[in-house]
Design an enzyme around this catalytic site. Structure first.
Site, PDB file in Angstrom:
ATOM      1  N   GLY A 155     -19.590   5.125 -47.722  1.00  0.00           N
ATOM      2  CA  GLY A 155     -19.604   4.020 -46.768  1.00  0.00           C
ATOM      3  C   GLY A 155     -20.725   3.033 -47.049  1.00  0.00           C
ATOM      4  CB  SER A 156     -24.107   3.384 -48.503  1.00  0.00           C
ATOM      5  OG  SER A 156     -24.558   4.347 -47.586  1.00  0.00           O
ATOM      6  CB  THR A 296     -25.091   6.541 -38.103  1.00  0.00           C
ATOM      7  OG1 THR A 296     -24.444   5.448 -38.728  1.00  0.00           O
ATOM      8  CG2 THR A 296     -25.266   7.668 -39.074  1.00  0.00           C
ATOM      9  CG  ASP A 387     -17.389   6.619 -45.185  1.00  0.00           C
ATOM     10  OD1 ASP A 387     -17.098   5.708 -45.980  1.00  0.00           O
ATOM     11  OD2 ASP A 387     -18.550   7.045 -45.023  1.00  0.00           O
ATOM     12  N   PRO A 388     -13.119   8.260 -45.689  1.00  0.00           N
ATOM     13  CG  PRO A 388     -11.444   7.989 -47.296  1.00  0.00           C
ATOM     14  CD  PRO A 388     -12.744   7.402 -46.825  1.00  0.00           C
ATOM     15  CG  HIS A 389     -17.243  10.966 -47.421  1.00  0.00           C
ATOM     16  ND1 HIS A 389     -17.812  10.586 -48.611  1.00  0.00           N
ATOM     17  CD2 HIS A 389     -17.853  10.233 -46.487  1.00  0.00           C
ATOM     18  CE1 HIS A 389     -18.724   9.659 -48.392  1.00  0.00           C
ATOM     19  NE2 HIS A 389     -18.769   9.430 -47.117  1.00  0.00           N
ATOM     20  CE1 TYR A 418     -15.729  -1.929 -69.715  1.00  0.00           C
ATOM     21  CE2 TYR A 418     -16.307  -4.249 -69.641  1.00  0.00           C
ATOM     22  CZ  TYR A 418     -16.459  -2.969 -69.170  1.00  0.00           C
ATOM     23  OH  TYR A 418     -17.314  -2.732 -68.146  1.00  0.00           O
ATOM     24  CB  SER A 438     -16.631   5.711 -64.657  1.00  0.00           C
ATOM     25  OG  SER A 438     -16.432   5.125 -65.917  1.00  0.00           O
TER      26      SER A 438
HETATM   27  C1  LIG Z   1     -22.028   7.264 -42.419  1.00  0.00           C
HETATM   28  C2  LIG Z   1     -22.111   5.830 -42.118  1.00  0.00           C
HETATM   29  C3  LIG Z   1     -22.324   4.887 -43.121  1.00  0.00           C
HETATM   30  C4  LIG Z   1     -22.605   5.260 -44.543  1.00  0.00           C
HETATM   31  O1  LIG Z   1     -21.654   6.025 -45.092  1.00  0.00           O
HETATM   32  P1  LIG Z   1     -21.980   7.012 -46.314  1.00  0.00           P
HETATM   33  O2  LIG Z   1     -20.637   7.430 -46.680  1.00  0.00           O
HETATM   34  O3  LIG Z   1     -22.856   8.101 -45.786  1.00  0.00           O
HETATM   35  O4  LIG Z   1     -22.668   6.194 -47.350  1.00  0.00           O
HETATM   36  C5  LIG Z   1     -22.312   3.569 -42.770  1.00  0.00           C
HETATM   37  N1  LIG Z   1     -22.127   3.189 -41.503  1.00  0.00           N
HETATM   38  C6  LIG Z   1     -21.928   4.053 -40.512  1.00  0.00           C
HETATM   39  C7  LIG Z   1     -21.700   3.562 -39.122  1.00  0.00           C
HETATM   40  C8  LIG Z   1     -21.918   5.412 -40.782  1.00  0.00           C
HETATM   41  O5  LIG Z   1     -21.747   6.288 -39.784  1.00  0.00           O
END
Ligand SMILES: *Cc1c(COP(=O)(O)O)cnc(C)c1O
Length: 616
Positions: A155-156, A296, A387-389, A418, A438
């Site tokens: 997500g970053s 977060t 974020d799928p993770h 390339y 990659s």
């Molecule tokens: C977790 C989060 C991010 C960053 O995601 P990562 O996958 O940890 O890099 C950004 N914004 C919010 C609101 C988040 O909760």
């Protein structure tokens, strides 16, 4: 279960299980998939003879090397078993992690054997196509009709890409004025810096590719007009990736403005309007606004619908801002509101539909009108982090971004020959439009499989997210009614807010204590007892996380909470920080009332023991 009506999805079949209950299914499937990969190798060019012969395998060095490999893997296993976090357990409430989906683990492991690199279609035809489809899934989930998206490392990076889009977009009108003034004739610089994304894209798409390339070459990407682009406004609850993004894109930390949040830790729209009007009075434009959906530290949800209203109102007055939704945490939550045809379910039907699909066990008001309206407004934003993770329950590393207009890609796009040759006619192309090079095809396979097993609507992910929301509500109610008597000290439990999503924050305080520093110390010590800090985590029976709300990030927003606990305003001004315990309730198993009741007893006991060790 027919193709169309999937009311019967059983989530218990899709996790390995806290006690490895589904190990048989996992191993059997893995075994089959491994056989298929081995067969695939074997059958490619059957005229090629094996280059490692049975004779070679009988040699001393071969045997020794193989044994050494085994013992290094034994070391690895020892390290992992003694130093890993039991995130799969319903006792784990630490970070945004829990038991991940078995289909995603299987798909990842299987696809990893092919080692596809989604940097270029030619190195991964299978998984590149899957990523293209996943990008479409992201767009559809978030309500974009003509959108596009892709998987990012996290997500970053997705956030950084959002700022990359906004930065280039804001700078294009000034570049147009320089290269072909007639495109924007009659507009002042202030008007140029307040053109909507749609207007900018329309002009860019109307000119010859060479002219468009020349305009782009004079945009912020080349370093032009960087000091004119204005402020990037984020709520106080922002993720710290926004600071990194401002740093790396050259926007600069001084151009990041923090907008206050209200007592629910949601962006305060009145404060936002004031900030924007004050800036406009000084002719400082707004580069963009970030709304967070699933903050977060609190899991709270900003009023996206109200921010969109504000944007539309200000646009009438000639003030425009780009809107990015940071829904790294909350985006999958939108599947609660989509029917099987991806239509946004009317509010008055939502409860009935949820009952039909068994989204919640209890017939309660888990989804507020407020949260509903926020998710409904998603398609109004220019870009969204997904974020799928996190709430996709897919293994790391799988972040993502989706954009409202597919052709917006062109404002950040590159065409390095390339990896991408326009003449090759590759059906899916990624690298020219993303930050990374990659990247693992296995990630795309994992997300693709998860989305196919659990559709991104009420029949699939909606049920899974529903479980986490229900468990979080149960946990919130549990904490609200909890208190302890530790050797004559009454310890209160004080939740921060009623959760908008599935995160529950709280503090412990000894009844009658009016010393904020002392309360902070108690909660920090509790965290240490409930994390890796105090001995091996594998032996720990309750795990959670901790955060600080301090004035340098949150301003005075924590004051109402701190005062509600009986601390004076002076006390806050003296300490300027409150330590918070934070539980991310992602576990797919505590939604159930009986499961919850039995774990509540165990959790209560674990908390009591930790508090006794601290206060006793
Ligand atoms: C977790 C989060 C991010 C960053 O995601 P990562 O996958 O940890 O890099 C950004 N914004 C919010 C609101 C988040 O909760």
């Amino acid at each position: 279960m027919t193709e169309k009506s999937r009311t019967g999805l059983n989530l218990d079949a899709l996790f390995i299980g806290d006690k490895s209950e589904n190990a048989d299914i996992f191993k059997k499937t893995m075994d089959k998939l491994i056989d298929e990969h081995m067969g695939w190798r074997l059958n490619y060019m059957p005229q090629d003879k094996p280059l490692i012969t049975e004779n070679d395998k009988g040699s001393e060095t071969f045997k020794k090397t193989s044994q050494h490999m085994q013992s290094v893997l034994d070391d690895l296993s020892v390290r992992l078993r003694s130093n890993s976090v039991p995130w799969h357990s319903p006792r784990y409430f630490g970070h945004m992690n829990s038991e991940t989906l078995m289909p995603a683990i299987l798909a990842y492991s299987y696809a990893m054997l092919w080692n596809g690199n989604n940097v270029a279609y030619e190195s991964s035809p299978g998984t590149s196509q899957m990523e293209e489809e996943v990008g479409q899934d992201f767009a559809t989930l978030n309500g974009y009709k003509d959108g596009w998206g892709h998987i990012s490392a996290d997500g970053s990076l997705a956030n950084m890409e959002g700022l990359w889009y906004a930065r280039n977009m804001k700078s294009l009108p000034l570049a147009m004025k320089k290269i072909k003034p007639e495109l924007v004739s009659g507009k002042s610089d202030w008007e140029l810096l307040n053109m909507s994304a749609e207007e900018v894209l329309e002009i860019l798409n109307s000119v010859d590719p060479e002219v468009a390339a020349d305009i782009k070459a004079h945009s912020a990407r080349a370093g032009h007009n960087m000091d004119k682009l204005g402020k990037w406004i984020v709520p106080q609850t922002k993720h710290y990736s926004w600071l990194k993004a401002a740093d790396v894109t050259g926007v600069g930390l001084d151009n990041v403005v923090s907008c206050p949040v209200d007592e629910h830790y949601r962006l305060d729209v009145d404060a936002l309007e004031k900030i924007i009007r004050d800036l406009a009075a000084k002719e400082i434009p707004v580069l963009g606004v970030v709304a967070v959906v699933g903050s977060t530290e609190e899991g709270q949800i900003d009023p996206v619908d109200k921010i969109v209203e504000l944007r539309d109102k200000l646009q009438q007055e000639g003030i425009y801002f780009y809107l990015h939704i940071d829904a790294a945490y909350g985006s999958y939550g939108r599947s609660l509101f989509l029917d099987e045809d991806n239509n946004f379910i009317p509010y008055d039907e939502l409860k009935t539909v949820h009952q039909k699909y068994g989204v919640f066990q209890e017939n309660k008001e888990y989804i507020s009108r407020y949260v509903y309206d926020v998710y409904k407004a998603f398609p109004e934003a220019q870009s969204i982090t997904v974020d799928p993770h996190k709430m996709g329950y897919v293994p790391y590393a799988a972040g993502g971004i989706t954009i409202r207009h597919k052709n917006m890609r062109d404002i950040i796009g590159y065409f390095p020959v390339y990896v991408y040759d326009k003449r090759s006619g590759a059906p899916a192309t990624l690298t020219p439009y993303i930050l990374e090079g990659s990247k693992a095809g296995a990630t795309a396979a994992a997300v693709w499989t998860a989305h196919r097993v659990l559709p991104l609507n009420v029949s699939g992910y909606g049920k899974l997210i529903g479980r986490s929301i229900e468990a979080a509500q149960r946990y919130y109610e549990f904490l609200k009614n909890l208190s302890f008597n530790i050797n004559g000290n009454e310890v209160e439990v004080n939740p921060l807010t009623k959760p908008d999503f599935n995160m529950v924050d709280w503090t412990f305080n000894v009844k009658g204590n009016t010393n904020l520093a002392k309360m902070n110390e108690l909660n920090l010590k509790f965290y240490q007892k409930a994390s890796f800090v105090d001995g091996p985590v594998y032996n720990n029976d309750f795990l959670t996380s901790h955060t600080d709300f301090a004035t340098d990030g949150y301003g005075d927003s924590p004051v109402p909470y701190v005062k509600s606990l009986g601390f004076s305003e002076d006390e806050w001004q003296k300490v300027q920080s409150v330590g918070i315990l934070r539980a991310c309730i992602l576990t797919p198993f505590l939604y159930d009332r009986d499961n919850f009741a039995s774990y509540a007893e165990k959790i209560k006991k674990a908390i009591e023991e930790k508090l006794t060790a601290i206060l006793g």
